[in-house]
Write a protein that holds these residues in place. Structure first.
Motif, PDB file in Angstrom:
ATOM      1  N   GLY A  12      27.852  34.477  30.977  1.00  0.00           N
ATOM      2  CA  GLY A  12      28.424  34.145  32.275  1.00  0.00           C
ATOM      3  C   GLY A  12      27.758  34.936  33.380  1.00  0.00           C
ATOM      4  O   GLY A  12      27.505  36.131  33.221  1.00  0.00           O
ATOM      5  N   ARG A  13      27.494  34.294  34.505  1.00  0.00           N
ATOM      6  CA  ARG A  13      26.702  34.946  35.547  1.00  0.00           C
ATOM      7  C   ARG A  13      27.435  36.082  36.244  1.00  0.00           C
ATOM      8  O   ARG A  13      26.816  36.918  36.900  1.00  0.00           O
ATOM      9  N   HIS A  14      28.775  36.133  36.121  1.00  0.00           N
ATOM     10  CA  HIS A  14      29.526  37.213  36.748  1.00  0.00           C
ATOM     11  C   HIS A  14      29.720  38.417  35.829  1.00  0.00           C
ATOM     12  O   HIS A  14      30.387  39.379  36.200  1.00  0.00           O
ATOM     13  N   ASP A  66      34.875  42.998  33.679  1.00  0.00           N
ATOM     14  CA  ASP A  66      35.505  41.777  33.182  1.00  0.00           C
ATOM     15  C   ASP A  66      34.975  40.581  33.965  1.00  0.00           C
ATOM     16  O   ASP A  66      35.223  40.473  35.175  1.00  0.00           O
ATOM     17  N   PRO A  67      34.243  39.672  33.340  1.00  0.00           N
ATOM     18  CA  PRO A  67      33.642  38.558  34.076  1.00  0.00           C
ATOM     19  C   PRO A  67      34.674  37.620  34.676  1.00  0.00           C
ATOM     20  O   PRO A  67      34.451  37.060  35.762  1.00  0.00           O
ATOM     21  N   VAL A  98      18.941  41.341  31.578  1.00  0.00           N
ATOM     22  CA  VAL A  98      20.178  41.082  32.314  1.00  0.00           C
ATOM     23  C   VAL A  98      20.321  39.578  32.547  1.00  0.00           C
ATOM     24  O   VAL A  98      21.405  39.007  32.395  1.00  0.00           O
ATOM     25  N   GLY A  99      19.214  38.930  32.869  1.00  0.00           N
ATOM     26  CA  GLY A  99      19.236  37.486  33.051  1.00  0.00           C
ATOM     27  C   GLY A  99      19.612  36.746  31.783  1.00  0.00           C
ATOM     28  O   GLY A  99      20.397  35.791  31.806  1.00  0.00           O
ATOM     29  N   TYR A 100      19.062  37.181  30.653  1.00  0.00           N
ATOM     30  CA  TYR A 100      19.413  36.557  29.372  1.00  0.00           C
ATOM     31  C   TYR A 100      20.917  36.659  29.112  1.00  0.00           C
ATOM     32  O   TYR A 100      21.567  35.691  28.693  1.00  0.00           O
ATOM     33  N   LEU A 101      21.473  37.869  29.326  1.00  0.00           N
ATOM     34  CA  LEU A 101      22.898  38.082  29.052  1.00  0.00           C
ATOM     35  C   LEU A 101      23.774  37.271  30.000  1.00  0.00           C
ATOM     36  O   LEU A 101      24.817  36.740  29.595  1.00  0.00           O
ATOM     37  N   ASN A 105      37.881  37.408  41.803  1.00  0.00           N
ATOM     38  CA  ASN A 105      37.731  38.167  43.047  1.00  0.00           C
ATOM     39  C   ASN A 105      36.809  37.452  44.020  1.00  0.00           C
ATOM     40  O   ASN A 105      37.023  37.485  45.230  1.00  0.00           O
ATOM     41  N   ARG A 106      35.785  36.796  43.495  1.00  0.00           N
ATOM     42  CA  ARG A 106      34.863  36.072  44.360  1.00  0.00           C
ATOM     43  C   ARG A 106      35.520  34.834  44.967  1.00  0.00           C
ATOM     44  O   ARG A 106      35.200  34.438  46.092  1.00  0.00           O
TER      45      ARG A 106
END
Length: 228
Positions: A202-204, A218-219, A194-197, A225-226
């Motif tokens: 994108g972190r979101h 959808d990132p 998950v960290g690699y992806l 939203n954040r």
């Protein structure tokens, strides 16, 4: 792409599973026809690789039972038998392709990808979530139309997330569908991928749901939203 490999020759099954995993497939092995039939009926696979000479139920019986039950997952049958009637029998029972042992591994891979392409009307050729697109046949991922280079395992994890967009999936769900139902290693390997992806897309992209698992959405929408 998920493959169910129904093969009772342990060495061959292990070798094929390792090779297919290396080129981007997720492989589950069934050691006999009875087990293969049950898993094919219960699971969600993109293609089945089915040996003809199997214990419990032979490949012909497995294929016939699947088609009778309305399971239309593409089937590629394998056999070491010689005889002009094997191929005809396989097709008559509902198989989609046929390969004689011994075979060249690259030929098997091409045949499997061709089967997935031919069955594409039942599933989207390209999965899209916001700016991210994934081509399961061509094994390509783009974000904002730019190619994102992923390892085979990263691709498999992302494919699983995109097939379940918006749903909360657990680490166990991911391990059973991307690694193996019998995986007994460290479950934290999911967090690693998950960290690699997140770093590449994108972190979101993947949201952590505390106490439950992860959700892929959808990132760009998640980032908006954040900020709101």
């Amino acid at each position: 792409m998920r493959i169910l490999l129904v093969e009772d020759e342990t060495t061959l099954a292990t070798t094929l599973a390792r090779g297919l995993s290396g080129v981007g497939f997720t492989v589950e092995i069934a050691p006999d026809g009875g087990t293969g039939l049950r898993r094919a009926q219960e699971g969600s696979f993109d293609v089945l690789v089915l040996d003809i000479m199997l214990p419990v139920l032979n490949g012909y019986e497995v294929c016939r039972n699947l088609r009778t039950a309305g399971v239309w997952t593409p089937v590629l049958m394998l056999t070491a038998k010689d005889g002009e009637y094997d191929e005809t029998d396989a097709f008559d029972l509902g198989a989609d392709d046929y390969l004689r042992k011994p075979f060249v591994f690259d030929v098997l891979v091409r045949r499997l990808r061709a089967l997935v392409r031919r069955s594409a009307p039942e599933r989207p050729t390209v999965l899209e979530v916001g700016p991210i697109s994934l081509d399961p046949v061509g094994q390509h991922v783009h974000r904002d139309r730019e190619l994102v280079r992923l390892t085979a395992r990263e691709f498999q994890v992302l494919h699983y997330f995109m097939r379940h967009r918006g749903a909360v999936v657990t680490k166990t769900d991911i391990l059973e569908n991307v690694w193996d139902v019998n995986y007994d290693g460290d479950h934290n390997v999911v967090e690693v991928y998950v960290g690699y992806l997140r770093r590449k897309l994108g972190r979101h992209t993947i949201e952590t749901i505390r106490g439950a698992g992860y959700r892929f959405s959808d990132p760009d929408a998640a980032a908006s939203n954040r900020r709101a």
